[in-house]
Structure formats: C-alpha cells, structure tokens
Motif scaffolding. Structure first.
Motif, PDB file in Angstrom:
ATOM      1  N   ILE A  25     -98.510  55.441 -26.388  1.00  0.00           N
ATOM      2  CA  ILE A  25     -99.257  54.938 -27.532  1.00  0.00           C
ATOM      3  C   ILE A  25    -100.682  54.671 -27.071  1.00  0.00           C
ATOM      4  CG2 ILE A  25     -99.447  53.083 -29.215  1.00  0.00           C
ATOM      5  CD1 ILE A  25     -96.435  52.684 -28.940  1.00  0.00           C
ATOM      6  N   LYS A  26    -101.654  55.390 -27.675  1.00  0.00           N
ATOM      7  CA  LYS A  26    -103.017  55.344 -27.160  1.00  0.00           C
ATOM      8  C   LYS A  26    -103.866  54.254 -27.820  1.00  0.00           C
ATOM      9  CE  LYS A  26    -102.391  59.155 -24.705  1.00  0.00           C
ATOM     10  NZ  LYS A  26    -102.377  59.170 -23.244  1.00  0.00           N
ATOM     11  N   THR A  27    -103.612  53.973 -29.086  1.00  0.00           N
ATOM     12  CA  THR A  27    -104.493  53.096 -29.836  1.00  0.00           C
ATOM     13  C   THR A  27    -104.198  51.635 -29.543  1.00  0.00           C
ATOM     14  OG1 THR A  27    -104.576  54.720 -31.611  1.00  0.00           O
ATOM     15  CG2 THR A  27    -105.317  52.489 -32.123  1.00  0.00           C
ATOM     16  N   SER A  28    -105.241  50.904 -29.181  1.00  0.00           N
ATOM     17  CA  SER A  28    -105.097  49.457 -29.025  1.00  0.00           C
ATOM     18  C   SER A  28    -106.068  48.785 -29.981  1.00  0.00           C
ATOM     19  CB  SER A  28    -105.404  49.029 -27.587  1.00  0.00           C
ATOM     20  OG  SER A  28    -105.265  47.635 -27.471  1.00  0.00           O
ATOM     21  N   TYR A  29    -105.592  47.771 -30.675  1.00  0.00           N
ATOM     22  CA  TYR A  29    -106.409  47.132 -31.696  1.00  0.00           C
ATOM     23  C   TYR A  29    -107.106  45.865 -31.203  1.00  0.00           C
ATOM     24  CZ  TYR A  29    -104.413  50.418 -34.975  1.00  0.00           C
ATOM     25  OH  TYR A  29    -104.056  51.579 -35.610  1.00  0.00           O
ATOM     26  N   ARG A  30    -106.846  45.503 -29.955  1.00  0.00           N
ATOM     27  CA  ARG A  30    -107.469  44.319 -29.373  1.00  0.00           C
ATOM     28  C   ARG A  30    -107.773  44.589 -27.907  1.00  0.00           C
ATOM     29  NH1 ARG A  30    -103.353  43.502 -32.562  1.00  0.00           N
ATOM     30  NH2 ARG A  30    -103.707  42.282 -34.455  1.00  0.00           N
ATOM     31  N   SER A  31    -108.912  44.063 -27.436  1.00  0.00           N
ATOM     32  CA  SER A  31    -109.278  44.214 -26.030  1.00  0.00           C
ATOM     33  C   SER A  31    -109.762  42.878 -25.485  1.00  0.00           C
ATOM     34  CB  SER A  31    -110.390  45.256 -25.855  1.00  0.00           C
ATOM     35  OG  SER A  31    -109.908  46.552 -26.101  1.00  0.00           O
ATOM     36  N   SER A  32    -109.288  42.552 -24.274  1.00  0.00           N
ATOM     37  CA  SER A  32    -109.750  41.353 -23.574  1.00  0.00           C
ATOM     38  C   SER A  32    -110.368  41.792 -22.246  1.00  0.00           C
ATOM     39  CB  SER A  32    -108.587  40.395 -23.318  1.00  0.00           C
ATOM     40  OG  SER A  32    -109.004  39.304 -22.527  1.00  0.00           O
ATOM     41  N   TYR A  33    -111.663  41.574 -22.095  1.00  0.00           N
ATOM     42  CA  TYR A  33    -112.379  41.906 -20.866  1.00  0.00           C
ATOM     43  C   TYR A  33    -112.543  40.634 -20.041  1.00  0.00           C
ATOM     44  CZ  TYR A  33    -113.621  46.332 -23.114  1.00  0.00           C
ATOM     45  OH  TYR A  33    -113.575  47.557 -23.730  1.00  0.00           O
ATOM     46  N   GLN A  34    -112.113  40.696 -18.782  1.00  0.00           N
ATOM     47  CA  GLN A  34    -112.117  39.500 -17.934  1.00  0.00           C
ATOM     48  C   GLN A  34    -112.780  39.821 -16.589  1.00  0.00           C
ATOM     49  OE1 GLN A  34    -107.959  38.345 -17.810  1.00  0.00           O
ATOM     50  NE2 GLN A  34    -107.782  38.424 -20.035  1.00  0.00           N
ATOM     51  N   ASP A  35    -113.926  39.164 -16.310  1.00  0.00           N
ATOM     52  CA  ASP A  35    -114.656  39.402 -15.063  1.00  0.00           C
ATOM     53  C   ASP A  35    -114.924  40.892 -14.872  1.00  0.00           C
ATOM     54  OD1 ASP A  35    -114.809  36.717 -13.727  1.00  0.00           O
ATOM     55  OD2 ASP A  35    -112.663  36.833 -14.066  1.00  0.00           O
ATOM     56  N   PHE A  36    -115.339  41.532 -15.939  1.00  0.00           N
ATOM     57  CA  PHE A  36    -115.518  42.982 -15.897  1.00  0.00           C
ATOM     58  C   PHE A  36    -117.003  43.294 -15.891  1.00  0.00           C
ATOM     59  CE2 PHE A  36    -115.386  47.268 -17.930  1.00  0.00           C
ATOM     60  CZ  PHE A  36    -114.626  47.890 -16.958  1.00  0.00           C
ATOM     61  N   ASN A  37    -117.470  43.977 -14.840  1.00  0.00           N
ATOM     62  CA  ASN A  37    -118.895  44.256 -14.667  1.00  0.00           C
ATOM     63  C   ASN A  37    -119.208  45.651 -15.186  1.00  0.00           C
ATOM     64  OD1 ASN A  37    -121.532  44.155 -13.967  1.00  0.00           O
ATOM     65  ND2 ASN A  37    -121.204  43.949 -11.764  1.00  0.00           N
ATOM     66  N   ALA A  38    -119.621  45.737 -16.447  1.00  0.00           N
ATOM     67  CA  ALA A  38    -119.980  47.017 -17.038  1.00  0.00           C
ATOM     68  C   ALA A  38    -121.179  46.817 -17.950  1.00  0.00           C
ATOM     69  CB  ALA A  38    -118.801  47.594 -17.824  1.00  0.00           C
ATOM     70  N   GLN A  39    -122.043  47.805 -18.018  1.00  0.00           N
ATOM     71  CA  GLN A  39    -123.232  47.701 -18.851  1.00  0.00           C
ATOM     72  C   GLN A  39    -122.891  47.797 -20.337  1.00  0.00           C
ATOM     73  OE1 GLN A  39    -126.488  47.080 -17.715  1.00  0.00           O
ATOM     74  NE2 GLN A  39    -125.306  46.618 -15.879  1.00  0.00           N
ATOM     75  N   ASN A  40    -121.943  48.653 -20.657  1.00  0.00           N
ATOM     76  CA  ASN A  40    -121.551  48.858 -22.050  1.00  0.00           C
ATOM     77  C   ASN A  40    -120.040  48.723 -22.181  1.00  0.00           C
ATOM     78  OD1 ASN A  40    -124.234  49.811 -23.165  1.00  0.00           O
ATOM     79  ND2 ASN A  40    -123.899  51.321 -21.543  1.00  0.00           N
ATOM     80  N   LEU A  41    -119.613  47.976 -23.195  1.00  0.00           N
ATOM     81  CA  LEU A  41    -118.184  47.851 -23.439  1.00  0.00           C
ATOM     82  C   LEU A  41    -117.707  49.031 -24.273  1.00  0.00           C
ATOM     83  CD1 LEU A  41    -117.514  44.075 -24.172  1.00  0.00           C
ATOM     84  CD2 LEU A  41    -117.350  45.327 -22.034  1.00  0.00           C
ATOM     85  N   GLN A  42    -116.788  49.804 -23.693  1.00  0.00           N
ATOM     86  CA  GLN A  42    -116.207  50.925 -24.412  1.00  0.00           C
ATOM     87  C   GLN A  42    -115.011  50.406 -25.211  1.00  0.00           C
ATOM     88  OE1 GLN A  42    -117.657  53.914 -24.353  1.00  0.00           O
ATOM     89  NE2 GLN A  42    -119.196  53.077 -22.958  1.00  0.00           N
TER      90      GLN A  42
END
Length: 767
Positions: A525-542
């Motif tokens: 199952i590919k689709t996720s309807y919620r995302s939690s980013y934790q201590d994630f070092n990225a310039q843009n949130l995909q």
C-alpha cells in the motif's frame, strides 16, 4: 482504518452537505445516494479489517480503494461547503448577492461538485462489482463493537512496584553510600523489564531527596542531542525559563551547569541511554558535571552492558532481575483482577488458576504482564483467557510481546479508539505527550465521534483513560484541578508496534534521521495520508498531495509543499521558510500548532481557513492578523505576544484563550483587551501572562458573563484594591491563579463562596 475514513466522510456528508449547506441543494439527490453507498460500505469494512490483517492481499487493495474514494468524496463536498461558508461571511453588496442568488462562479462550482460526486459513485460501483466477483459479502459483514467502560477513577498510573523492593533498597544504598568520588550506578535490562519504573521510584524516594541537594532527570532515547539534554538539566536545576536558556551555546550551558553544581551534592538520572558515548557528548565542550569529592552521583538506565561500563567514573552495574513466579502473578493480578472486581466474581478461583499460568508465560516482564492484564480485565470470561493460553507463541520475548499487543489492539472497543492509539506513533520516542494537544489533534482528524450527552473532549478523555487502563500508555501527570490525565508517554516497544502497524496500513509514515525516507509498507500500500517528520534534516519536505496531517519535531530548516487537503499542521522546535506562502491555501485545516518555531509569519489569509478549530503559537512570535477572529469554527487559541485586540469579535464560541509573554498590554491595549475578552462568553480556560508590563485590574470584571469558565490564570495584574463579589465569578471555577502587584483587601470572604474551587494560587496579598 478505512472504516474510520468512511465514518468521517459520512459525518461530513450528513452534517455539512445535507443539513446545513444550501449551496448543495442542486445536487442533494447525488449526495443522498453517495451517503447510502458509503453506509453500505461501512458495514463491510468492519469485517474487511480482520481479513486484511490475516493477510488477504486482495481485500487490502479493496480497502485502500475505499479509503481513497471516501477521502475524495469528503474533499469535494467540503470544498463546496467552504464556498457557502465564505459567502455567508462576505459583507456589503457582494455579500448580499452571494447569500440570496447564485453567482456564475458558484454555478460552475456546483456543476463540478455534481460531476465529481457522479465520478466517485462510479468508483464505488466498481468497488462493489469487484467485491461481488471475489465473493465478498458486502451486506452481512457486521461486527458488534462494545463500548468504553466508565470506571475511570480506577486507572493506575504506574506499574505496581512489586518484586523490586530489594533492588530498590540496593540501588538507593549505592547512591547514598559514603564514597566521596563522583560515581555512577547503571540499571541494565531488556526492554519492558521495568528499568524506568524502578529508577523513578528510586529518584522519588525520601532518602534520595534528603541526601542530595539537587536532583535532575532527563530521558535520553536513541535520537538525542547533547545540547538539548544539557538545556533540560539546566532548566531543572536552576529554575530558569527555557526562553532564557534557548539561545545559549553548548559551552555556555555546560559552564553554567558546572558552576551551579560545584560544591553541591547532586544526582543526575540519564534514563534510556542507547549510545556508549552519551556521557562523553554531555561533557564534550566543558566538564559539565564536576567532581567536588562530596558524593555526587549519576544513575543510568540502559539495555546495553557496554553503555553501562563506558562511563569514565567508578560504576556499579545492577542487572535487573526478572520477576519470579509469585511476583509476576501479583503484577498480573493487579491489572487483570483488581480487588474491586474480584470481590464480586463468583468464579474467581477459575480465573486465578488460568491467570497464574498466563503470568508465568510472560517471563517476568512487567510490560507484558500489565498489557496482557489490561486486555484480560476487559474480557472477564474464562473462554477468552483460555483462548489466549492456547494461542501463545512458542518463541519468547519479541513474538510474545507482538502477540499480546496485537490482541490488545484488536480488543479495543471501536475503530475510533484503534485509530487514536496508532496515532501515538506520530510522536518521538519517550516524548511527554500533552493530552490536551492530543485531543485537539484527534478531533481535527475526525477520530472522535459525537456521543449523546457527551462533548467530543469528554469522549476523547474517556479514550485516554481506556488506553491507560489497558496499560497501552503510561500516565506521567494528572490535573490537580480536574483529576483527569494530563500527560502520557508510550513505551518504545509499544511505539515501535504502532509505527509498523501505521505504515502497513498506509495510515501514517514516520520519517526520521534513522529511516531517512518514507517507509514503504510491506503490504504494498503506497498511499499514506499522514506524515510525521522527527529530527529529519531536509531542505524540502516531500509529501503526497493528498496528505491530511503533517507533524514535525526538530526540523532544522524546511520548505513546505502546497498541501491543499491538510487537516492537521503540528510542528515543534523547527524553522519554516515559506509558511506564509502556503498556509492560506489549506482551506480544510482544523488544527494549526506551531510550538517554538522560527521564521513564522501569520498572513492575513489565515482568515480564509474557515474550518480552523485550534491555533497554537506557544513560543512562536508572530503578529496576529485581525482576520483570525472572523473564523466561525475557532475554539482554542494559544498566542505568544504579537497580539493587539481588535474592536470587536465576530464569533463568540472560543473556549480556550491563552496569551503568553504579552508585552505592552497596559500601555497599548489596556481596556481594549478587557472589552475584547469580555465578548468570549463561552470561555472555559483563560490564561494571560506578562513579564514586563501589568494587566489592568479591570480584567477582574469580565468573569461575570462567562458562566462556563473553569480555569483562570492572570499573571500579573496591577494593584488590586479588592476582588469583585463572589457572584461575579463563575460558580464552575475549579482553578484560580492570580498574581498581582498588590491585593489590599482580604480575598478569602469572596473565594470561600466558590464551592467548586480546587486549586488556588494567590500572590500579592499584603494583609
């Protein structure tokens, strides 16, 4: 979790589109037919969840299609409803036209709504056809769900300290012995063995409090930053606010700690240490914890022996013993067969016989004993207990815990509560979760149903209490005024299980510096309807374009994608670069929480978020546009400075208003603030805090028109001659904190008449 999606959409279709919104009158028949088809699907989904978890891949695909289609239905109907709400709020000539006639743009939108609903109904028809081809019964698949129990006063906050008495005394003895050198005691055991529980009992014991001048406790976890731990310790030992510490460099924080501790006998607890070099990192720039030869100590809990031995100081390693058979039974019995239930059970002997065997199977692990006990306490029939025994896994520890958790999860009374539990995966490891935050998130997500004679917040607190009764969450604090659970934590073993389950279902993805990317669920199952980013070092949130919740913790500097279907935006301790450019398009947003964030500007377009229920800017400084107060659904407001009251308040339904660090109130706002707040007649919680200036004494006059007010905090008022009469206070008041420059007349003749008052903090009385 697809059943939750369908039930959420049904509330939107039934409540918004049909009952309230004139705008949809042209497509009422289409909406009614869609509602009927969704109700038919809801019955099927109760059974489909069981089939999906048993490994039926075809059912999993169908469930995913149903959830996606249901969310699409909600999005299109809400988009139409949004235009109707916006038209109602328009002023002047255009407002009158849009309220009593159809604008060309409205007619175009109405046509699009009809076309989209027809498309969605065709997709549902294809789903029904697929189910029939697969011989899946869409009409008779019904599972009866039981309700939430009501015995919330009986929730136990901690694992009973059974079996650790001797070890408790041994560790305390080691900490308070006569050795003068700085030394450490390390408690070592596997996950779920009770390390933290034992350490907390030691930390809170009277001998420790009497022996040490200063004590501090920090939870380290797998993803820690030395500077954050040092700041936490400094805050605890000095009492200084986080604001004054936040901008300090690591060397300065370490030096301040060292200077403060020098010459004092201190105890520092490092709970849940994973890395061997943790102590080195804390003392990297400066030796923060001095050895003054006065018996200072460090207490460590860890799963790893090498961590316990790595600390460069004399160390006593204490290997925590597993509970023996009798102690295991005592822990299990306290959860599964509490005394108030045993006393009325006619066949208690049979339960005790089965219970002893089950307790023995848990291998002395307190977490397994309490979670299993919590589950069986809700299933007090011997057949259920026998079934658990027959299905016990042959392998130990990991498989045993997974089996217990899966059974406990499945036994939760309804799909709403199951979703609420798995949602806890969105928070970082060992995070202290504020229940008030959690409840607002659950409500924004549509997880909390409307119940007769209960408000949604009440139902949500019942859910928290139910999870605590089942030992699926750990209670860390309770409200003094109300007695309800105020903060909780989730054991990392339970959290790991929630993360895996949420990913497999496409319910939630957890992205951190360990995973480095969004996890691909094992079911495909590919689709996720919620995302939690934790201590994630990225310039843009995909993120996927259909994302409904974006949650983030400690994100160094990120740009946000345009997420037009977002319902929840919860970010803490992060820097947001383009927030003001994207937030105005999130017209479905219910909860906007930005805690201790930087580079945030609230644009005037915030007023376009007509479904917004919660805005929380605690620790985040931004000017507040007046358009915020036009939002009809707004209920909970937490602001940090930058607020100047407008002349009037359009909607009067706000229940919570908190304003922290409110500078220049008396000079700039003064009576405008009193007038503005006085219009919030439905207010339940009011908290005003200013450090530089003083609130006007006239603030005391507004409470007479707030009959539902239960919590008041005012810090601080200017000189106050006397309190208004008790009839000017709401009789429902439970907590009252008043800090004034001076209170000249005895306040007790007024306060003694407030019969519900539980907590009173009074500073400034000079009599």
């Amino acid at each position: 979790m697809a059943e939750l999606a369908v039930s959420t959409v049904l509330r939107s279709v039934g409540g918004l589109a049909v009952d309230e919104t004139k705008f949809l009158s042209g497509v009422t028949l289409e909406v009614a037919l869609l509602k009927d088809e969704l109700m038919r699907l809801q019955a099927y989904l109760r059974d489909a969840d069981i089939k999906w978890r048993s490994g039926n891949a075809t059912v999993a695909v169908l469930v995913t299609q149903i959830r996606t289609t249901a969310y699409e239905a909600q999005n299109i109907i809400e988009s139409a409803d949004y235009i109707e709400k916006r038209n109602r709020l328009k002023k002047g000539v255009m407002g009158a036209i849009s309220r009593y006639a159809r604008l060309p743009s409205d007619l175009i939108m109405l046509h699009k709504v009809g076309v989209e609903i027809q498309r969605i109904r065709r997709k549902l028809g294809e789903i029904f056809a697929s189910a029939e081809n697969l011989k899946i019964d869409m009409d008779n698949a019904v599972v009866i769900e039981h309700g939430i129990s009501q015995d919330y006063g009986l929730v136990e906050d901690d694992v009973v300290m059974v079996g650790f008495e001797g070890e408790h005394e041994e560790i305390v003895d080691k900490l308070v012995n006569n050795e003068n050198m700085l030394s450490a005691v390390s408690i070592v055991a596997m996950g779920g063995a009770g390390k933290t529980t034992l350490a907390k009992e030691v930390y809170m014991s009277s001998r420790i409090k009497q022996h040490f001048d200063i004590v501090a406790w920090v939870t380290v976890s797998q993803s820690f930053k030395g500077i954050d731990l040092l700041k936490d310790i400094m805050n605890q030992i000095t009492g200084r606010s986080y604001d004054s510490i936040d901008q300090m460099k690591e060397h300065d924080v370490g030096k301040n700690i060292s200077d403060f501790l020098l010459g004092k006998r201190y105890l520092v607890v490092l709970d849940d240490v994973w890395e061997a070099d943790t102590w080195d990192q804390l003392n990297r720039t400066v030796k923060a914890f001095p050895d003054a030869g006065n018996g200072a100590r460090v207490l460590i809990t860890t799963r790893k022996v090498d961590v316990a031995n790595h600390v460069e100081m004399p160390t006593h390693v204490h290997y925590l013993k597993q509970l023996d058979e009798e102690k295991s039974w005592e822990v299990f019995r306290s959860k599964a067969l509490p005394s108030y239930k045993r006393s009325v059970m006619p066949d208690v002997v049979e339960f005790e016989k089965l219970g002893r065997i089950l307790a023995r199977k848990c291998d002395g692990l307190p977490l397994a004993l309490t979670v299993l006990g919590g589950y069986l306490s809700k299933n007090l029939n011997t057949q259920s207990w026998s079934d658990v025994l027959l299905g016990w896994p042959s392998s130990k520890n990991v498989d045993m815990m997974r089996g217990i958790l899966a059974r406990s999860y499945k036994d939760l009374p309804n799909h709403h509560l199951r979703s609420c539990f798995v949602y806890l995966a969105a928070f970082p490891e060992d995070f202290e979760i504020k229940v008030s935050y959690l409840i607002e998130l659950w409500i924004a997500e549509g997880f909390i149903p409307h119940a007769p004679k209960h408000e949604q917040e009440e139902v949500a607190r019942m859910y928290v209490a139910e999870l605590a009764q089942r030992s699926l969450v750990h209670v860390t604090s309770r409200s003094l005024a109300h007695g309800w659970i105020e903060e909780i934590r989730v054991h990392d073993i339970l959290r790991d299980w929630c993360i895996e389950d949420a990913r497999n279902d496409g319910f939630l993805d957890v992205v951190d510096k360990t995973s480095g990317q969004i996890g691909v669920p094992s079911t495909g199952i590919k689709t996720s309807y919620r995302s939690s980013y934790q201590d994630f070092n990225a310039q843009n949130l995909q993120a996927t374009p259909n994302l409904r919740a974006l949650i983030g913790f400690r994100l160094p500097s990120i740009s946000l994608a345009k997420l037009r279907f977002l319902r929840v935006f919860h970010i803490e301790n992060s820097r947001l670069r383009n927030f003001s450019n994207v937030i105005g398009d999130c017209i479905h947003l219910r909860c906007l929480r930005l805690i201790n964030c930087e580079d945030v500007t609230l644009p005037s377009s915030i007023g376009q978020l007509l479904y917004l229920q919660t805005i929380d800017m605690t620790g985040t400084h931004s000017q507040v546009p007046n358009s915020l107060w036009d939002i009809p659904s707004l209920r909970h407001v937490d602001l940090c400075d930058g607020f100047y009251p407008p002349r009037s308040l359009q909607q009067k339904e706000i229940q919570t208003f908190r304003l922290q660090d409110a500078s220049h109130i008396s000079q700039i706002c003064n009576l405008n603030m009193v007038r503005f707040l006085g219009q919030m007649t439905q207010l339940r919680t009011l908290s005003l805090t200013t450090h530089s200036d003083e609130l006007p004494a006239e603030m005391m006059s507004i409470f007479a028109n707030m009959p539902r007010l239960v919590d008041i905090q005012l810090c601080k008022l200017s000189a106050l001659g006397k309190l208004p009469g008790s009839h000017n206070f709401p009789q429902s008041l439970r907590s009252f904190s008043l800090f004034a420059d001076a209170i000249e007349q005895d306040p007790m003749p007024v306060l003694e008449n407030l019969q519900c008052l539980v907590v009173l903090k009074l500073v400034g009385y000079r009599g």
